[in-house]
Write a protein that holds these residues in place. Structure first.
Motif, PDB file in Angstrom:
ATOM      1  N   PHE A 219      36.046  44.549  40.041  1.00 10.35           N
ATOM      2  CA  PHE A 219      35.121  43.448  40.294  1.00 10.35           C
ATOM      3  C   PHE A 219      35.792  42.342  41.121  1.00 10.35           C
ATOM      4  O   PHE A 219      35.178  41.756  42.012  1.00 10.35           O
ATOM      5  N   VAL A 220      37.051  42.060  40.793  1.00  9.62           N
ATOM      6  CA  VAL A 220      37.810  41.056  41.545  1.00  9.62           C
ATOM      7  C   VAL A 220      37.969  41.495  42.993  1.00  9.62           C
ATOM      8  O   VAL A 220      37.726  40.714  43.934  1.00  9.62           O
ATOM      9  N   LEU A 221      38.338  42.755  43.193  1.00 10.83           N
ATOM     10  CA  LEU A 221      38.519  43.278  44.541  1.00 10.83           C
ATOM     11  C   LEU A 221      37.205  43.256  45.313  1.00 10.83           C
ATOM     12  O   LEU A 221      37.184  42.916  46.507  1.00 10.83           O
ATOM     13  N   ALA A 260      35.684  47.585  25.520  1.00 11.76           N
ATOM     14  CA  ALA A 260      34.798  46.662  26.228  1.00 11.76           C
ATOM     15  C   ALA A 260      35.471  45.303  26.416  1.00 11.76           C
ATOM     16  O   ALA A 260      36.110  44.777  25.503  1.00 11.76           O
ATOM     17  N   VAL A 261      35.325  44.750  27.610  1.00 19.15           N
ATOM     18  CA  VAL A 261      35.905  43.447  27.942  1.00 19.15           C
ATOM     19  C   VAL A 261      34.853  42.369  27.698  1.00 19.15           C
ATOM     20  O   VAL A 261      33.671  42.561  28.002  1.00 19.15           O
ATOM     21  N   ALA A 262      35.249  41.247  27.145  1.00 16.30           N
ATOM     22  CA  ALA A 262      34.311  40.136  26.948  1.00 16.30           C
ATOM     23  C   ALA A 262      33.749  39.699  28.299  1.00 16.30           C
ATOM     24  O   ALA A 262      34.482  39.617  29.284  1.00 16.30           O
ATOM     25  N   TYR A 263      32.452  39.451  28.341  1.00 17.36           N
ATOM     26  CA  TYR A 263      31.806  39.098  29.605  1.00 17.36           C
ATOM     27  C   TYR A 263      32.479  37.891  30.254  1.00 17.36           C
ATOM     28  O   TYR A 263      32.646  37.822  31.475  1.00 17.36           O
ATOM     29  N   ASP A 269      37.845  35.919  35.854  1.00 20.78           N
ATOM     30  CA  ASP A 269      38.682  36.508  36.901  1.00 20.78           C
ATOM     31  C   ASP A 269      37.954  36.594  38.231  1.00 20.78           C
ATOM     32  O   ASP A 269      38.530  36.338  39.294  1.00 20.78           O
ATOM     33  N   VAL A 270      36.687  36.959  38.185  1.00 17.90           N
ATOM     34  CA  VAL A 270      35.925  37.066  39.433  1.00 17.90           C
ATOM     35  C   VAL A 270      35.727  35.688  40.062  1.00 17.90           C
ATOM     36  O   VAL A 270      35.854  35.527  41.287  1.00 17.90           O
ATOM     37  N   SER A 271      35.445  34.685  39.251  1.00  9.22           N
ATOM     38  CA  SER A 271      35.243  33.345  39.808  1.00  9.22           C
ATOM     39  C   SER A 271      36.516  32.815  40.452  1.00  9.22           C
ATOM     40  O   SER A 271      36.466  32.133  41.479  1.00  9.22           O
ATOM     41  N   ALA A 272      37.670  33.140  39.863  1.00  9.84           N
ATOM     42  CA  ALA A 272      38.936  32.719  40.473  1.00  9.84           C
ATOM     43  C   ALA A 272      39.081  33.331  41.864  1.00  9.84           C
ATOM     44  O   ALA A 272      39.526  32.664  42.811  1.00  9.84           O
ATOM     45  N   ALA A 273      38.692  34.601  41.999  1.00  5.74           N
ATOM     46  CA  ALA A 273      38.761  35.266  43.298  1.00  5.74           C
ATOM     47  C   ALA A 273      37.770  34.657  44.282  1.00  5.74           C
ATOM     48  O   ALA A 273      38.072  34.488  45.474  1.00  5.74           O
ATOM     49  N   VAL A 274      36.583  34.319  43.807  1.00  7.79           N
ATOM     50  CA  VAL A 274      35.571  33.701  44.675  1.00  7.79           C
ATOM     51  C   VAL A 274      36.059  32.357  45.198  1.00  7.79           C
ATOM     52  O   VAL A 274      35.992  32.070  46.402  1.00  7.79           O
ATOM     53  N   HIS A 275      36.554  31.521  44.305  1.00  9.16           N
ATOM     54  CA  HIS A 275      37.028  30.200  44.714  1.00  9.16           C
ATOM     55  C   HIS A 275      38.218  30.317  45.676  1.00  9.16           C
ATOM     56  O   HIS A 275      38.287  29.588  46.684  1.00  9.16           O
ATOM     57  N   ALA A 276      39.141  31.226  45.370  1.00  9.82           N
ATOM     58  CA  ALA A 276      40.322  31.382  46.228  1.00  9.82           C
ATOM     59  C   ALA A 276      39.933  31.897  47.610  1.00  9.82           C
ATOM     60  O   ALA A 276      40.454  31.421  48.639  1.00  9.82           O
TER      61      ALA A 276
END
Length: 432
Positions: A219-221, A260-263, A269-276
């Protein structure tokens, strides 16, 4: 003890869902029976909505992928919690509109939309149509021109990411029937065509890399790849987009072993990638959308059956037959999906009996689970299959002319029917 926190065991030793005794539900409504927890659904919706508010200042929204479970009541519930709705057919669009959903909050997906469906979406004023291929773009442009309107669209992009899930539910790699490929230059040329068109307005990009994914890194990628493409469009075509839909696919628990990973961890993690990425390219952060479907309703649902014949083949296996089967849950027959099964009227007892759960269809492959551990069954017991809220009712059929079960919703310990069970008269309604 259970794969979902809406499940428990009461003083009678019976399985409960959101405070309702499942054995009593089976007695009241009959079996097979789909049962959904509204409490669980609303809690999950609120967690997703809170993540958008927290990480993006509310600039965006979760979109419920209604293919997971589509009916009028679920449309009402999720939209009342501030979610948008994704539809992938004219029937899902009709259901959403019939439930009173504002068309501006509906996003029309799908890889082979018919002319009739495109016309219906445009006439209804949906928020956007997610374009899957160039011929579809041409159809949308032509119909919009004929109607004298400008239609908002997004482009479905294949980011080239293998999500390491079942081959039938991977959608982000180049060999997929969905969307435009980045690697070949196809996606950029499609965007160029969309920008040139006079009767469509390209507002954003969309991707979806697969389903039932437990790893955060794909998802991050995907976010990084999509924002790099977002920047290329602006740099080379001068087109500034406003929306980015990063899809869904967040894994849920079918078995205790499912990690299962907590939502919130995905979102963090995805938001960190978006902001960066936006900082790297000097971009204004677009409206961010995500498309959970299974993860909103999957763990909130169970299916109840009555145990019928029990057939032991010595030194081979024991078949425990139920009054449902692949017609109300085809997922094991399709791709050997794991499920947790238990005897609902003895849920407090140890699961030490190995059984193969067999359906009633005239089909050798009509199984719900093989060699699974349940409490020792007896004819007339109520068997519960957990985490059936997604892709069970939606994929149900009338194979062998079986009728589709009813669905009841539980809220604050009270049950109500949200989908009536079919009758034999329903089966012949369209026969001539």
């Amino acid at each position: 003890m259970f794969v979902s926190d809406c499940l428990s065991v009461n003083e009678k030793g019976h399985l409960t869902i959101s405070g309702c005794d499942t054995v009593a539900l089976a007695e009241q409504y009959g079996t097979p029976l789909y049962v959904m927890s509204e409490d669980k659904i609303r809690d999950t919706c609120r967690r997703y909505k809170a993540s958008i508010d927290r990480y993006y200042g509310g600039n965006g929204a979760p979109i419920y992928a209604s293919k997971a479970f589509s009916c009028k009541e679920i449309c009402r519930i999720v939209t009342s919690e501030g979610l948008d709705l994704e539809v992938v057919s004219g029937g899902e669009l009709f259901t959403a509109l019939s439930a009173g959903v504002d068309a501006k909050h509906i996003h029309f997906q799908g890889n082979n939309k018919s002319l009739r469906e495109i016309e219906y979406a445009i006439e209804s004023g949906v928020g956007d149509i997610v374009v899957d291929n160039l011929s579809e773009l041409c159809r949308i442009e032509k119909i919009s021109a004929e109607k004298g309107v400008v239609t908002s669209i997004s482009m479905r992009i294949k980011p080239g990411i293998d999500a390491h899930t079942h081959e039938f539910i991977r959608t982000g790699q180049i060999d997929s029937k969905f969307g435009f490929a980045l690697e070949t230059g196809e996606a950029f040329e499609a965007v160029r065509e969309a920008v040139r068109a006079e009767h469509v307005e390209l507002i954003g990009l969309h991707c979806h890399i697969g389903s039932q994914i437990f790893d955060k890194s794909p998802f991050v990628l995907a976010a990084e790849v999509m924002l790099a493409f977002y920047n290329k469009i602006y740099a080379e075509l001068g087109k500034k987009l406003t929306h980015l839909n990063l899809g869904g696919g967040f894994g849920i628990k079918y078995k205790d072993a499912d990690a299962a990973v907590a939502y919130e961890d995905y979102m963090n993690d995805v938001s960190a990638a978006v902001h960066a990425s936006c900082e790297k390219y000097g971009l204004t952060i677009p409206k961010i959308y995500i498309e959970p479907g299974r993860s909103i309703v999957g763990e909130a649902g169970i299916t109840l059956y009555t145990v019928g014949d029990i057939k032991t083949i010595p030194q081979v296996r024991t078949y425990v037959a139920i009054d449902g089967g692949m017609y109300d849950n085809p997922r094991y027959a399709l791709y050997q999906s794991d499920y947790t099964c238990l005897i609902a009227n003895r849920a407090d007892q140890p699961a030490n009996f190995k059984a193969t759960i067999a359906g009633k269809c005239c089909e050798s492959g009509d199984l719900i689970q093989e060699n699974t551990m349940i409490q020792k069954p007896e004819i007339g017991d109520i068997l519960a299959v957990l985490s059936t809220g997604a892709y069970n009712y939606s994929m149900a059929s009338n194979y062998n002319r079986n009728v589709k079960p009813a669905c009841v919703m539980i809220c604050d310990g009270q049950s109500r029917v949200i989908i009536k069970g079919e009758t034999y008269e329903d089966l012949i309604r369209n026969d001539l």
